[in-house]
Design a protein around this motif. Structure first.
Motif, PDB file in Angstrom:
ATOM      1  N   CYS A  16       0.856  -1.178   0.000  1.00 55.58           N
ATOM      2  CA  CYS A  16       0.000   0.000   0.000  1.00 55.58           C
ATOM      3  C   CYS A  16       0.901   1.240   0.000  1.00 55.58           C
ATOM      4  CB  CYS A  16      -0.788  -0.090   1.296  1.00 55.58           C
ATOM      5  SG  CYS A  16      -2.111   1.048   1.498  1.00 55.58           S
ATOM      6  N   VAL A  33      -2.586  -3.773 -11.390  1.00 53.53           N
ATOM      7  CA  VAL A  33      -3.337  -3.552 -10.146  1.00 53.53           C
ATOM      8  C   VAL A  33      -2.848  -4.538  -9.089  1.00 53.53           C
ATOM      9  CG1 VAL A  33      -5.636  -3.618  -9.114  1.00 53.53           C
ATOM     10  CG2 VAL A  33      -5.359  -2.833 -11.466  1.00 53.53           C
ATOM     11  N   GLY A  50      -4.124  -4.321  -5.407  1.00 53.07           N
ATOM     12  CA  GLY A  50      -4.960  -4.524  -4.223  1.00 53.07           C
ATOM     13  C   GLY A  50      -6.185  -3.631  -4.263  1.00 53.07           C
ATOM     14  N   ASP A  51      -7.211  -3.937  -3.442  1.00 53.48           N
ATOM     15  CA  ASP A  51      -8.454  -3.163  -3.537  1.00 53.48           C
ATOM     16  C   ASP A  51      -8.354  -1.796  -2.867  1.00 53.48           C
ATOM     17  OD1 ASP A  51      -8.386  -3.977  -0.984  1.00 53.48           O
ATOM     18  OD2 ASP A  51     -10.298  -5.063  -1.001  1.00 53.48           O
ATOM     19  N   TYR A  52      -7.235  -1.558  -2.144  1.00 54.49           N
ATOM     20  CA  TYR A  52      -7.016  -0.236  -1.540  1.00 54.49           C
ATOM     21  C   TYR A  52      -6.413   0.720  -2.568  1.00 54.49           C
ATOM     22  CZ  TYR A  52      -2.630  -2.697  -1.439  1.00 54.49           C
ATOM     23  OH  TYR A  52      -1.554  -3.453  -1.835  1.00 54.49           O
ATOM     24  N   GLN A  53      -6.101   0.194  -3.751  1.00 52.55           N
ATOM     25  CA  GLN A  53      -5.364   0.984  -4.727  1.00 52.55           C
ATOM     26  C   GLN A  53      -6.143   2.214  -5.180  1.00 52.55           C
ATOM     27  OE1 GLN A  53      -3.456  -1.493  -7.425  1.00 52.55           O
ATOM     28  NE2 GLN A  53      -2.354   0.149  -8.445  1.00 52.55           N
ATOM     29  N   THR A  92      -1.871 -11.988 -10.105  1.00 54.63           N
ATOM     30  CA  THR A  92      -3.264 -12.057 -10.529  1.00 54.63           C
ATOM     31  C   THR A  92      -3.435 -12.697 -11.906  1.00 54.63           C
ATOM     32  OG1 THR A  92      -3.004  -9.884 -11.518  1.00 54.63           O
ATOM     33  CG2 THR A  92      -3.876  -9.951  -9.282  1.00 54.63           C
ATOM     34  N   ASP A 102     -16.761   4.638  -1.973  1.00 57.35           N
ATOM     35  CA  ASP A 102     -17.527   3.388  -2.150  1.00 57.35           C
ATOM     36  C   ASP A 102     -18.253   3.417  -3.492  1.00 57.35           C
ATOM     37  OD1 ASP A 102     -16.799   2.414   0.319  1.00 57.35           O
ATOM     38  OD2 ASP A 102     -18.610   3.115   1.351  1.00 57.35           O
ATOM     39  N   LYS A 133     -15.758   3.592  -6.598  1.00 57.48           N
ATOM     40  CA  LYS A 133     -15.152   2.289  -6.906  1.00 57.48           C
ATOM     41  C   LYS A 133     -16.152   1.358  -7.582  1.00 57.48           C
ATOM     42  CE  LYS A 133     -11.564   2.333  -3.393  1.00 57.48           C
ATOM     43  NZ  LYS A 133     -10.994   1.804  -2.155  1.00 57.48           N
ATOM     44  N   ARG A 134     -17.393   1.387  -7.111  1.00 54.92           N
ATOM     45  CA  ARG A 134     -18.405   0.521  -7.735  1.00 54.92           C
ATOM     46  C   ARG A 134     -18.669   0.949  -9.177  1.00 54.92           C
ATOM     47  NH1 ARG A 134     -23.134   0.625  -3.491  1.00 54.92           N
ATOM     48  NH2 ARG A 134     -24.312  -0.507  -5.070  1.00 54.92           N
ATOM     49  N   ARG A 184     -15.812  -0.258 -11.332  1.00 49.27           N
ATOM     50  CA  ARG A 184     -15.859  -1.694 -11.676  1.00 49.27           C
ATOM     51  C   ARG A 184     -16.857  -1.958 -12.797  1.00 49.27           C
ATOM     52  NH1 ARG A 184     -14.341  -2.617  -6.123  1.00 49.27           N
ATOM     53  NH2 ARG A 184     -16.474  -2.400  -5.403  1.00 49.27           N
TER      54      ARG A 184
END
Lengths: 257, 645
Positions: free
Chosen positions: A31, B273, B275-278, B358, B509, B512-513, B516
C-alpha cells in the motif's frame, strides 16, 4: 500491519492546531503511504468524523502537490521520492508514525496537513521565465546547445516545486528552489539575455516572502525528492553576485557613453 | 442537425489554415484590453491558452482546482511530443504526421483539424526551445528524437521521461510572466461549478473557492474550457486523483454537444493492479516499447508457475517465450499503436498466459537492449521510469523484466467543437483532451502534448478573435444579473442537497463501484448485452448515491469529501452516456472494441458505410440524450483498414 498515527489537525489558518492519535489495522506493505491515509479517512468518514485534509494529485511523484513531514523528514524516510511514492513496506508492524505539515512562516497552514505555497508561484512570477511570446521563435535547431550544458539544465529543471527543501531547512530557506530555476535558464543560451534581471527579481521576491537564508547545511539536497544539487545554490550565488557587478558596469558604461 | 457545422475552411488541405488566418476577423489592441476571457484549467492547453491570450492583451482569468497552475496533470506525461521537423532525415513530413494521426485514430477524426495539428507541430518545438525547455540533445548540440508507437519515423522530442513536466513548466513560466504583467489573474484552488449563458452566449462561470467554500460569479466575453479528460470515471486510471469531467458535464447540460464519449484509450504499459485499496494506476511510458520487448510464456504451465512464484521470468528459455506483438505484427512489432497493444495483452491474459500474482500482467523485457547498448545507455534513456517502477513494485527492472498491464489513460471523446474549437454554445471554446477533435478513436503516443500546446499556443489565439471581433461593443455584464443569480442558486441547491443526504456509504464506495462497472462492461472489450446491463447498473447506482452518500462537515469550509462527491455525481451520469454511445456504435474502431465486430484474426472491424461519423450527443434534460451525427468526409486520403502487420 497495524500502525499508530499521530497527525496534526488544524481547522483553518487562524485556529490553533494539535496532534490527534489514530490507529489503522491490516495495512498491506504494498500500500502507498497516501493509500494508507485514504484508508484512515474512509474509517473516519464512516464513524462520522471529518477526514484528514492533505494535498495530493498525480500520485506518481511529479506534480509536486503532496507534502507531509513524516517522522521528522519531508516526504518520509525513503530517499529521492515524494510522499505519494512512499510505500508502507518502509515501515514495521506496530510503528508509530508522526505526520505534520510543512513548517515555514512562508507556507501558512490551510487546514490539517495542507499548506499554502503561493509564495513559490510569486517567485516564478518575479522572473522565472524567458520573455518570449508565442509565435516569434526561430527554428529550434538554429542554436545548438552543448549536451552537457543541456543535461545540467535538465537536472535543475526537474524541480517539482513541492517545498521539501524549505521544510527540511532549519532556516526555512527557499534557495534550492530558486537556484534550480535560475540555473535551468542560466545554463542555456536562451536564458542569458535576462539573467541579470531574473536572478535579482527572484531573490527579491524570495526575501519578501519571508524565507530564511542559506547557511549551507545541505539538508535541502539530502531531502529533495528530485535530488536537486546544492551546486545550483553556488550557481545562484554567482549569478546574483554577477548581477550586482554587471549592473554597476552597465551603469558605468551608460554614463561613460 | 444544422447546428453541427464544422466550419472547415475551403481549399486544399495544406492551405486551409492559411486561408482561415488570412480571412478571419481580428480584434485591435485597444479593444483587446476591453475583452475578458475565462480559461478553466492550467494544463498544456489551458496554461498555454491563458498565457498566449494574455500576451495578445486580453484580460484573462485562469482557474484551477490545484494549489498552483504548475500541478495540472499534463505534468505527468512522460514520453514525448511529436513534431514533423524531419530533423532525422528519415522521410517525415507534415503530411506524414497528419496521415499517421488520422490512420492511428482509425479514421474517425476530421481531416482539416488533424492537418492543422500536424502543421503547427513544428512551431511548438520552436516555441518550447525558445522558452528554455531543456529537450534531450545529441553531442553536436542539436535536438534528439525517439520513435513512438504507430509511426515509422523518429519524430518524438523528449526531455528524459519528464517531457510533460518540462512542457508544462514552460507554459507555466509564460503564464507567470503574464500574471506579473497583470494580463492574467490566477484563481488557484477554485473549481468551476457551472456555465452562465446570457442571450444564448457563454458569459461566465460559477466557481467554488475550495478553501472557504464560498461560491463566486465571474463574467467574461468568452469562456475557454481546458479541463482535460474524464478517464477517472473508471476510478482506477492513470489520471490524477482530482482529474474530473465536471466542467464538461456542466457545459453539456447547458447545451454543448458531447462528441464520441465512448472513445477511451486504454494504455498498454501500466503497472498492474495489486490490491483493492489501490487509488490510481501508474503509467510506464510507451517510449519503453522502443527498447523493451513484450512477451508471455508459450506454455500455460510456465505461466502458472510464474504466477505462483515457482519460476523466475529469467528462467524461461528464449524458445519458450512468446513475443506476441513481434509475432502478430512483424512490421511494427512492439511499436504497434496503443489500442492494438492493449487488446493483444488482454487476449493473451484471457487465454491463460498472463503472469504476475493475478495473472493480469505481461512482461516488458529490457535484457536484449541492455545486452546491446549497455546498462548506462538504458539508464540514461529511462532512468527515472525504472526508479519509479522499483519504488512501486519493489523489484529491480534492470535484472528482472517489468510486469505491465493496460489501464485507462486518455479519453479521445470530449465536447464536440468546430474548426475554431468552439462548442455548440457560442462563446464557449474547448481545448486539449477536453474536446473530441483530433485523435479519432485512438490517440497515438506523444500526440496529447502536441494537441494541448497546438490548441493553446497556436489555434485559440487566432480563432477566439474571430468570435470576439463581434463582441467589442458588449460592455462587461454585471454578475448581479438574473442569469448569474439563477446559476449560482442552482449550484448552491445541488451542494446543499448533497450535504443533506447524510447516508452511510462514502464517496469512494460509490466511485469504486462505478469504476468496476465501467471497466467490466465499458472497458477494453464491449458487447451489446454488457453495455445494456451497464446502463441499468449505473442508473441504480446513481439513485443509491443520491440516497445514501455520506459527506461529513459543511459546505462552507474546505471539504474534500464534498469536492469528490460533486465530481462523482457527474461521473455517474457521464458513465451512462459513455455506455449508450458504445451501444450505438455497432462497429469496432480504435479504442472502441465491440466484441461482435471483429475480423477472423481478432482485429477491430470498422463499418465505414454506417459509422463514419462523429456521434454528437445533446442533453435533453432528465437523463435523456439525443444523437446528432457529423458525417466524416475524407476528401484527401483513402480510408483503409489499419494494417500494422
Amino acid at each position: 500491519m497495524d500502525l499508530k498515527l499521530k497527525i496534526w489537525r488544524q481547522k483553518n489558518a487562524k485556529s490553533g492546531g494539535r496532534f490527534e492519535k489514530y490507529q489503522v489495522k491490516g495495512i498491506s506493505p504494498n500500500c502507498s503511504f497516501l493509500e494508507m491515509l485514504d484508508i484512515l479517512n474512509e474509517q473516519l468518514v464512516r464513524s462520522g468524523q471529518e477526514p484528514v485534509a492533505f494535498d495530493h494529485d498525480c500520485r506518481e511523484g511529479i506534480c509536486g502537490m503532496c507534502s507531509l513531514y513524516i517522522n521528522g523528514k519531508p516526504h518520509g524516510p525513503d530517499k529521492a521520492i515524494t510522499t505519494c511514492q512512499l510505500h508502507m513496506r518502509k515501515f514495521k508492524d506496530g510503528d508509530t508514525i508522526t505526520i505534520e505539515p510543512w513548517r515555514s512562516r512562508a507556507f501558512p497552514v490551510i487546514r490539517d496537513l495542507m499548506v499554502d505555497r503561493y509564495a513559490f508561484d510569486r517567485i516564478i512570477q518575479a522572473g522565472g521565465y524567458i520573455s518570449v511570446n508565442a509565435g516569434g521563435a526561430q527554428d529550434a535547431n538554429a542554436m545548438p546547445v552543448p549536451k552537457y550544458q543541456a543535461d545540467l539544465s535538465m537536472d535543475a529543471a526537474a524541480c517539482i516545486g513541492c517545498g521539501a527543501c524549505v521544510a527540511a531547512c532549519k532556516n526555512a530557506s527557499a534557495m534550492l528552489f530558486v537556484s534550480a530555476k535560475v540555473s535551468q535558464f542560466a545554463l542555456l543560451p536562451q536564458g542569458r539575455p535576462e539573467a541579470v534581471e531574473r536572478v535579482r527579481n527572484m531573490v527579491k521576491s524570495m526575501d519578501e516572502a519571508g524565507f530564511g537564508n542559506c547557511t549551507n547545511t545541505g539538508a535541502c539536497e539530502a531531502e529533495c525528492p528530485k535530488e536537486i544539487k546544492l551546486t545550483n545554490i553556488a550557481r545562484l550565488n554567482r549569478e546574483f553576485f554577477n548581477s550586482k557587478v554587471c549592473a554597476e558596469t552597465r551603469k558605468a558604461a551608460v554614463f561613460a557613453g | 442537425m444544422t447546428r453541427l457545422v464544422s466550419k472547415v475552411p475551403p481549399g486544399p488541405l495544406e492551405e486551409k489554415w492559411s486561408y482561415y488566418k488570412s480571412h478571419q476577423n481580428l480584434v485591435n489592441p485597444a479593444n483587446k484590453r476591453k475583452l475578458d476571457i475565462i480559461v478553466v484549467g492550467t494544463g498544456l492547453a489551458g496554461g498555454a491558452a491563458a498565457a498566449s491570450l494574455g500576451e495578445l492583451g486580453f484580460n484573462v482569468k485562469n482557474f484551477c482546482y490545484q494549489d498552483s497552475p504548475r500541478r495540472a496533470h499534463s505534468i505527468a506525461a512522460q514520453g514525448g511530443i511529436n513534431a514533423a521537423k524531419n530533423y532525422q532525415n528519415d522521410g517525415d513530413s507534415i503530411y506524414r504526421l497528419f496521415y499517421d494521426t488520422i490512420k492511428g485514430g482509425d479514421y474517425r477524426a476530421r481531416e482539416g483539424n488533424v492537418y492543422r495539428l500536424a502543421e503547427v507541430s513544428n512551431l511548438i518545438i520552436d516555441q518550447c526551445v525558445a522558452q528554455g525547455v531543456p529537450f534531450a540533445r545529441e553531442y553536436g548540440g542539436l535536438l534528439d528524437n525517439r520513435s513512438f508507437g504507430g509511426a515509422q519515423v523518429s519524430r518524438t522530442f523528449y526531455a528524459r521521461g519528464q517531457t510533460g513536466q518540462q512542457l508544462l513548466l514552460g507554459a507555466y513560466s509564460s503564464l507567470s510572466r503574464q500574471v506579473k504583467k497583470g494580463t492574467v489573474k490566477l484563481y488557484p484552488r477554485e473549481e468551476m461549478q457551472d456555465l452562465v449563458i446570457i442571450d444564448g452566449k457563454a458569459r461566465g462561470i460559477i466557481t467554488r473557492d475550495l478553501i472557504t467554500g464560498e461560491l463566486h460569479r465571474h463574467f467574461a466575453h468568452a469562456v475557454v474550457i481546458a479541463t482535460g479528460g474524464y478517464g477517472n470515471v473508471f476510478f482506477l486510471s492513470t489520471n490524477a486523483m482530482g482529474s474530473n469531467g465536471s466542467a464538461l458535464w456542466q457545459i453539456y447540460k447547458r447545451g454543448a454537444y458531447f462528441g464520441n464519449p465512448c472513445f477511451t484509450q486504454i494504455h498498454p504499459t501500466c503497472i498492474p493492479v495489486h490490491g483493492d485499496y489501490q487509488s490510481k494506476l501508474t503509467l510506464m511510458s510507451e517510449s519503453l516499447r522502443n527498447d523493451g520487448r513484450i512477451w508471455v510464456p508459450k506454455r500455460k504451465e510456465d505461466a502458472e508457475a510464474l504466477r505462483h512464484g515457482k519460476l523466475r521470468p529469467t528462467q524461461i528459455k528464449e524458445e519458450d517465450r512468446d513475443y506476441y506483438l513481434e509475432r502478430r505484427y512483424p512490421a511494427f512489432g512492439n511499436l504497434v499503436p496503443r489500442d492494438v497493444a492493449s487488446r493483444a495483452a488482454k487476449e493473451r491474459c484471457d487465454a491463460g498466459f498472463g503472469v504476475g500474482e493475478t495473472g493480469l500482467a505481461v512482461f516488458l523485457d529490457f535484457a536484449d537492449a541492455i545486452g546491446r547498448l549497455g546498462k548506462s545507455a538504458i539508464e540514461e534513456r529511462y532512468g527515472n521510469l525504472f526508479q519509479m517502477y522499483e519504488k512501486i513494485v519493489d523489484e529491480n527492472p534492470y535484472e528482472n523484466p517489468m510486469m505491465i498491464y493496460p489501464a485507462v489513460h486518455y479519453t479521445m471523446g470530449g465536447i464536440w467543437v468546430d474548426y475554431e474549437l468552439m462548442s455548440t454554445i457560442p462563446g464557449c471554446f474547448v481545448l486539449g483532451e477536453a474536446n473530441f477533435s483530433d485523435h479519432g478513436a485512438n490517440r497515438l503516443g506523444a500526440s496529447a502534448l502536441m494537441q494541448g500546446l497546438a490548441d493553446g499556443y497556436f489555434v485559440i489565439p487566432y480563432t477566439i478573435q474571430n468570435y470576439l471581433s463581434s463582441e467589442i461593443r458588449t460592455a462587461r455584464i454585471s454578475t448581479d444579473k438574473e442569469e448569474f443569480a439563477a446559476a449560482g442558486k442552482q449550484v448552491a441547491d445541488r451542494l446543499e442537497k448533497l450535504m443533506s443526504i447524510k447516508g452511510k456509504q462514502t464517496v469512494d464506495d460509490f466511485h469504486k463501484r462505478l469504476g468496476r462497472i465501467m471497466w467490466e462492461y465499458v472497458g477494453m472489450g464491449r458487447n451489446e448485452a454488457g453495455l445494456k446491463k451497464a446502463v441499468g447498473m449505473i442508473q441504480e447506482l446513481r439513485q443509491e448515491f443520491w440516497q445514501d452518500v455520506r459527506i461529513p462537515g459543511t459546505m462552507h469550509e474546505l471539504n474534500t469529501e464534498l469536492e469528490k462527491a460533486n465530481r462523482v455525481a457527474d461521473f455517474l451520469e457521464l458513465g451512462e452516456l459513455m455506455a449508450l454511445d458504445a451501444l450505438n456504435r455497432n462497429e469496432s474502431c480504435g479504442g472502441h472494441f465491440r466484441e461482435e465486430f471483429q475480423t477472423d484474426e481478432g482485429e477491430a472491424l470498422r463499418d465505414d458505410a454506417n459509422y463514419a461519423y462523429v456521434a454528437a450527443w445533446e442533453y435533453q434534460g432528465d437523463g435523456k440524450h439525443e444523437l446528432h451525427k457529423e458525417v466524416l468526409e475524407y476528401e484527401f486520403i483513402e480510408v483503409k483498414q489499419r494494417n500494422y502487420k
